[in-house]
Design a protein around this motif. Structure first.
Motif, PDB file in Angstrom:
ATOM      1  N   LEU A 140     -13.471 -29.814   0.316  1.00 52.41           N
ATOM      2  CA  LEU A 140     -13.649 -30.349   1.668  1.00 52.41           C
ATOM      3  C   LEU A 140     -14.831 -31.318   1.713  1.00 52.41           C
ATOM      4  N   VAL A 141     -15.905 -30.975   1.009  1.00 56.73           N
ATOM      5  CA  VAL A 141     -17.068 -31.866   0.930  1.00 56.73           C
ATOM      6  C   VAL A 141     -16.677 -33.189   0.282  1.00 56.73           C
ATOM      7  N   ASP A 142     -15.902 -33.113  -0.796  1.00 54.61           N
ATOM      8  CA  ASP A 142     -15.468 -34.324  -1.495  1.00 54.61           C
ATOM      9  C   ASP A 142     -14.610 -35.210  -0.598  1.00 54.61           C
ATOM     10  N   ILE A 143     -13.756 -34.600   0.219  1.00 58.40           N
ATOM     11  CA  ILE A 143     -12.944 -35.380   1.155  1.00 58.40           C
ATOM     12  C   ILE A 143     -13.854 -36.139   2.115  1.00 58.40           C
ATOM     13  N   MET A 144     -14.851 -35.456   2.638  1.00 60.40           N
ATOM     14  CA  MET A 144     -15.775 -36.103   3.568  1.00 60.40           C
ATOM     15  C   MET A 144     -16.553 -37.233   2.894  1.00 60.40           C
ATOM     16  N   ASN A 145     -16.947 -37.040   1.642  1.00 60.82           N
ATOM     17  CA  ASN A 145     -17.815 -38.001   0.967  1.00 60.82           C
ATOM     18  C   ASN A 145     -17.075 -39.137   0.284  1.00 60.82           C
ATOM     19  N   GLU A 146     -15.844 -38.879  -0.167  1.00 60.51           N
ATOM     20  CA  GLU A 146     -15.199 -39.835  -1.056  1.00 60.51           C
ATOM     21  C   GLU A 146     -13.872 -40.387  -0.566  1.00 60.51           C
ATOM     22  N   ASP A 147     -13.193 -39.701   0.340  1.00 62.73           N
ATOM     23  CA  ASP A 147     -11.872 -40.147   0.805  1.00 62.73           C
ATOM     24  C   ASP A 147     -12.045 -41.209   1.901  1.00 62.73           C
ATOM     25  N   ASP A 148     -11.357 -42.331   1.758  1.00 60.60           N
ATOM     26  CA  ASP A 148     -11.479 -43.425   2.725  1.00 60.60           C
ATOM     27  C   ASP A 148     -10.549 -43.260   3.923  1.00 60.60           C
ATOM     28  N   ASN A 149      -9.655 -42.283   3.862  1.00 59.78           N
ATOM     29  CA  ASN A 149      -8.689 -42.071   4.939  1.00 59.78           C
ATOM     30  C   ASN A 149      -9.345 -41.278   6.073  1.00 59.78           C
ATOM     31  N   SER A 150      -9.452 -41.869   7.261  1.00 58.89           N
ATOM     32  CA  SER A 150     -10.155 -41.204   8.367  1.00 58.89           C
ATOM     33  C   SER A 150      -9.433 -39.948   8.838  1.00 58.89           C
ATOM     34  N   SER A 151      -8.103 -39.921   8.789  1.00 56.97           N
ATOM     35  CA  SER A 151      -7.371 -38.725   9.209  1.00 56.97           C
ATOM     36  C   SER A 151      -7.623 -37.573   8.246  1.00 56.97           C
ATOM     37  N   HIS A 152      -7.797 -37.893   6.955  1.00 58.60           N
ATOM     38  CA  HIS A 152      -8.141 -36.861   5.973  1.00 58.60           C
ATOM     39  C   HIS A 152      -9.522 -36.286   6.282  1.00 58.60           C
ATOM     40  N   LYS A 153     -10.458 -37.170   6.609  1.00 59.86           N
ATOM     41  CA  LYS A 153     -11.808 -36.729   6.940  1.00 59.86           C
ATOM     42  C   LYS A 153     -11.805 -35.854   8.193  1.00 59.86           C
ATOM     43  N   GLN A 154     -11.008 -36.228   9.188  1.00 59.75           N
ATOM     44  CA  GLN A 154     -10.924 -35.437  10.414  1.00 59.75           C
ATOM     45  C   GLN A 154     -10.407 -34.033  10.132  1.00 59.75           C
ATOM     46  N   ALA A 155      -9.377 -33.937   9.273  1.00 64.04           N
ATOM     47  CA  ALA A 155      -8.826 -32.628   8.929  1.00 64.04           C
ATOM     48  C   ALA A 155      -9.849 -31.791   8.171  1.00 64.04           C
ATOM     49  N   ALA A 156     -10.583 -32.424   7.262  1.00 64.74           N
ATOM     50  CA  ALA A 156     -11.614 -31.711   6.501  1.00 64.74           C
ATOM     51  C   ALA A 156     -12.750 -31.265   7.416  1.00 64.74           C
ATOM     52  N   ALA A 157     -13.127 -32.121   8.371  1.00 65.49           N
ATOM     53  CA  ALA A 157     -14.204 -31.778   9.307  1.00 65.49           C
ATOM     54  C   ALA A 157     -13.816 -30.569  10.155  1.00 65.49           C
ATOM     55  N   LYS A 158     -12.579 -30.541  10.626  1.00 65.46           N
ATOM     56  CA  LYS A 158     -12.112 -29.410  11.423  1.00 65.46           C
ATOM     57  C   LYS A 158     -12.186 -28.119  10.603  1.00 65.46           C
ATOM     58  N   THR A 159     -11.735 -28.185   9.366  1.00 68.98           N
ATOM     59  CA  THR A 159     -11.743 -27.005   8.504  1.00 68.98           C
ATOM     60  C   THR A 159     -13.166 -26.529   8.243  1.00 68.98           C
ATOM     61  N   LEU A 160     -14.065 -27.457   7.985  1.00 71.63           N
ATOM     62  CA  LEU A 160     -15.466 -27.099   7.755  1.00 71.63           C
ATOM     63  C   LEU A 160     -16.056 -26.386   8.967  1.00 71.63           C
ATOM     64  N   SER A 161     -15.732 -26.854  10.151  1.00 67.91           N
ATOM     65  CA  SER A 161     -16.309 -26.232  11.351  1.00 67.91           C
ATOM     66  C   SER A 161     -15.845 -24.795  11.508  1.00 67.91           C
ATOM     67  N   TYR A 162     -14.634 -24.495  11.077  1.00 66.62           N
ATOM     68  CA  TYR A 162     -14.105 -23.134  11.208  1.00 66.62           C
ATOM     69  C   TYR A 162     -14.692 -22.169  10.174  1.00 66.62           C
ATOM     70  N   THR A 163     -15.407 -22.677   9.171  1.00 67.11           N
ATOM     71  CA  THR A 163     -16.006 -21.774   8.179  1.00 67.11           C
ATOM     72  C   THR A 163     -17.202 -21.011   8.747  1.00 67.11           C
ATOM     73  N   ASN A 164     -17.835 -21.568   9.792  1.00 68.81           N
ATOM     74  CA  ASN A 164     -19.055 -20.966  10.358  1.00 68.81           C
ATOM     75  C   ASN A 164     -20.186 -20.878   9.337  1.00 68.81           C
ATOM     76  N   LEU A 165     -20.189 -21.792   8.380  1.00 68.02           N
ATOM     77  CA  LEU A 165     -21.233 -21.805   7.351  1.00 68.02           C
ATOM     78  C   LEU A 165     -22.320 -22.810   7.704  1.00 68.02           C
ATOM     79  N   PRO A 166     -23.596 -22.470   7.516  1.00 67.26           N
ATOM     80  CA  PRO A 166     -24.683 -23.418   7.802  1.00 67.26           C
ATOM     81  C   PRO A 166     -24.546 -24.717   7.014  1.00 67.26           C
ATOM     82  N   GLN A 167     -24.088 -24.630   5.753  1.00 68.77           N
ATOM     83  CA  GLN A 167     -23.966 -25.853   4.962  1.00 68.77           C
ATOM     84  C   GLN A 167     -22.883 -26.780   5.508  1.00 68.77           C
ATOM     85  N   ALA A 168     -21.923 -26.207   6.235  1.00 69.82           N
ATOM     86  CA  ALA A 168     -20.899 -27.043   6.854  1.00 69.82           C
ATOM     87  C   ALA A 168     -21.516 -27.933   7.941  1.00 69.82           C
TER      88      ALA A 168
END
Length: 506
Positions: free
Chosen positions: A386-414
């Motif tokens: 998920l971090v790699d998608i945020m940092n390296e993927d140029d597709n904004s819809s991919h980043k949005q999906a990864a961001a949503k997933t990260l938020s649901y982890t409830n992890l501070p690093q997210a």
């Protein structure tokens, strides 16, 4: 009306009307026939039809059609139908105006809910301390977003030496164990029956209710309990005369089983508890559970997931589940203790692609997040993806999906990962994901706001917790920020005061 009460094999609109009259009678409104008839015809009734997912699988299609006919017949009446999202597949799209998802509690709502327990907490315990414990346990925090489970946590924290565990299964295990061992607190009378025996009875009743042959998956009659205990008690070295006392002790002291209809019927305090005890009952009966799941994936979905947290090796079951319901198999991985790594990778890789290419990714994001929140290697690898998608993927819809997933982890690093993309115009959704994370995001939003970012202040207002308010108040002492912060501080403090007044009235 609770829809699980619709047990007739040949349901009609007329029978449904009679059921409404019966509901009125059970709620101190006898002889409501004329009221119901006139109200339906004139469109004066607001009908709440609860728990479509709890209707027996063999009857559900018929119940749906009758409700649709009912809505068409009395189109002036407003109707709300509730159902678990995993079960609902737009069956009412042609007769309803809106389909809405009920959001889980956010941090502010959790805090507001817990205020009712504040006065009961002994010295050394506080709402703040409980919330801090929840923050350190991402998987338990996710459970706390459910009001019933949060109630259990608050009660156990307030009135017992209960310590919050770190996994969903541990929570159910320890919570039910504590509740079944509770003595009469007022009279200080010890339990007559051992917790393990009461647990065995609850397992038996839960399994009976969960079986697809039963017309009602939520209620069990007193007479049926008597018959079931005739089978169970001898194995526990107890006699038939123990039936009433042990059921009374379970109901009165644990609250896990409830008397309803004046004691004529009983039900578990919540469907999730019933499903947990059913999973326990099948702990050593893997193939039986697989067979039941294949017959009715809806009724057995949660039971299968809970079973995976109880069993030693879940590989075979998860493989079978994957063939029938791939998303359920992914959800099982979050609770599974032991599963073949090749199979786990296959399932995760499949849903990585689904996350990036499906339009509706809400359930996929939640399931992947539950796996990614695990600190063990499988979870860490998924989190890195998920971090790699945020940092390296140029597709904004991919980043949005990864961001949503990260938020649901409830992890501070997210939070730290999402914060990097806060001001990106093509990723405005990141703000909503941080708001969803509540207090976890407050310190990060403070840092962003210090750069004279008023949007971050607005997001602190949206989070609306005391921590967010304290952070906004700090800005009043900053010459560059105090003007923008002033009215926002007022807004969030007014809202907190309003919520406090409501809590006091309750």
């Amino acid at each position: 009306m609770e829809l699980h009460s619709l047990k007739e094999s040949k349901l009609t609109v007329e029978i449904l009307e009679k059921k409404l009259v019966q509901v009125c009678a059970l709620n101190d409104f006898p002889k409501a026939d004329r009221f119901i008839t006139d109200g339906l015809k004139k469109g004066r009734l607001f009908l709440l039809l609860d728990g479509l997912d709890e209707v027996n699988f063999s009857l559900r299609a018929e119940v749906i059609e009758i409700i649709k006919t009912f809505i068409d017949t009395y189109e002036k009446c407003r109707v709300i139908i509730t159902c678990r999202t995993a079960v609902y597949h737009n069956q009412f799209f042609d007769v309803v105006q809106q389909t809405l998802d009920i959001e889980d509690f956010r941090d502010k709502q959790i805090r507001d809910f817990l205020k009712a327990w504040k006065s009961q907490m002994s010295p050394g315990k506080s709402v703040e301390q409980l919330i801090e414990q929840l923050r350190k346990r991402p998987k338990i925090m996710e459970l706390a977003r459910n009001p019933l489970l949060l109630t259990m946590m608050a009660y156990l924290y307030t009135d017992t030496p209960f310590i919050l565990p770190h996994s969903r299964i541990e929570f159910y295990q320890k919570a039910t164990e504590t509740l079944l061992e509770l003595r009469d607190q007022i009279k200080n009378i010890r339990n007559e029956y051992e917790g393990k025996n009461k647990r065995r009875i609850l397992q038996s009743l839960a399994l009976y209710l969960s079986n697809f042959q039963q017309s009602d998956r939520r209620e069990i009659s007193y007479d049926t309990i008597i018959n079931k205990l005739k089978e169970v008690l001898p194995d526990l070295n107890l006699s038939p005369s123990d039936t009433n006392p042990i059921i009374k002790e379970i109901c009165d002291r644990s609250g896990l089983l409830l008397r309803i209809d004046g004691g004529e019927n009983y039900k578990f305090a919540h469907l999730s508890l019933q499903e947990y005890f059913a999973a326990e009952a099948l702990r050593e009966k893997e193939q039986e559970l697989i067979n039941k799941f294949k017959i009715d994936t809806v009724a057995w979905r949660e039971i299968v997931k809970l079973w995976c947290g109880l069993a030693t090796d879940t590989t075979n079951l998860i493989r079978e589940v994957y063939e029938k319901d791939p998303l359920a198999a992914l959800e099982c991985l979050a609770d599974a203790q032991v599963v073949d790594e090749t199979l786990a990778k296959k399932i995760i890789e499949h849903f990585k692609q689904e996350l990036l290419h499906q339009e509706d990714t809400e359930n996929i994001a939640k399931a992947l997040a539950a796996v990614a929140a695990d600190y063990r290697p499988r979870g860490s690898a998924l989190l890195q993806f998920l971090v790699d998608i945020m940092n390296e993927d140029d597709n904004s819809s991919h980043k949005q999906a990864a961001a949503k997933t990260l938020s649901y982890t409830n992890l501070p690093q997210a939070v730290d990962i999402l914060a990097k993309y806060y001001d990106k115009p093509h990723l405005l959704e990141v703000r909503q994901e941080l708001i969803r994370m509540g207090d976890l995001a407050v310190s990060t939003l403070e840092s962003i706001a210090m750069e004279n970012c008023v949007e971050a202040m607005d997001d602190l207002v949206a989070i609306g917790t005391p921590d967010a308010a304290d952070t906004l108040e700090k800005f009043l002492h900053d010459p560059q920020l105090k003007q923008q912060a002033a009215w926002r501080v007022t807004a969030v403090l007014d809202k907190l005061k309003e919520d406090e007044n409501i809590s006091d009235r309750l």
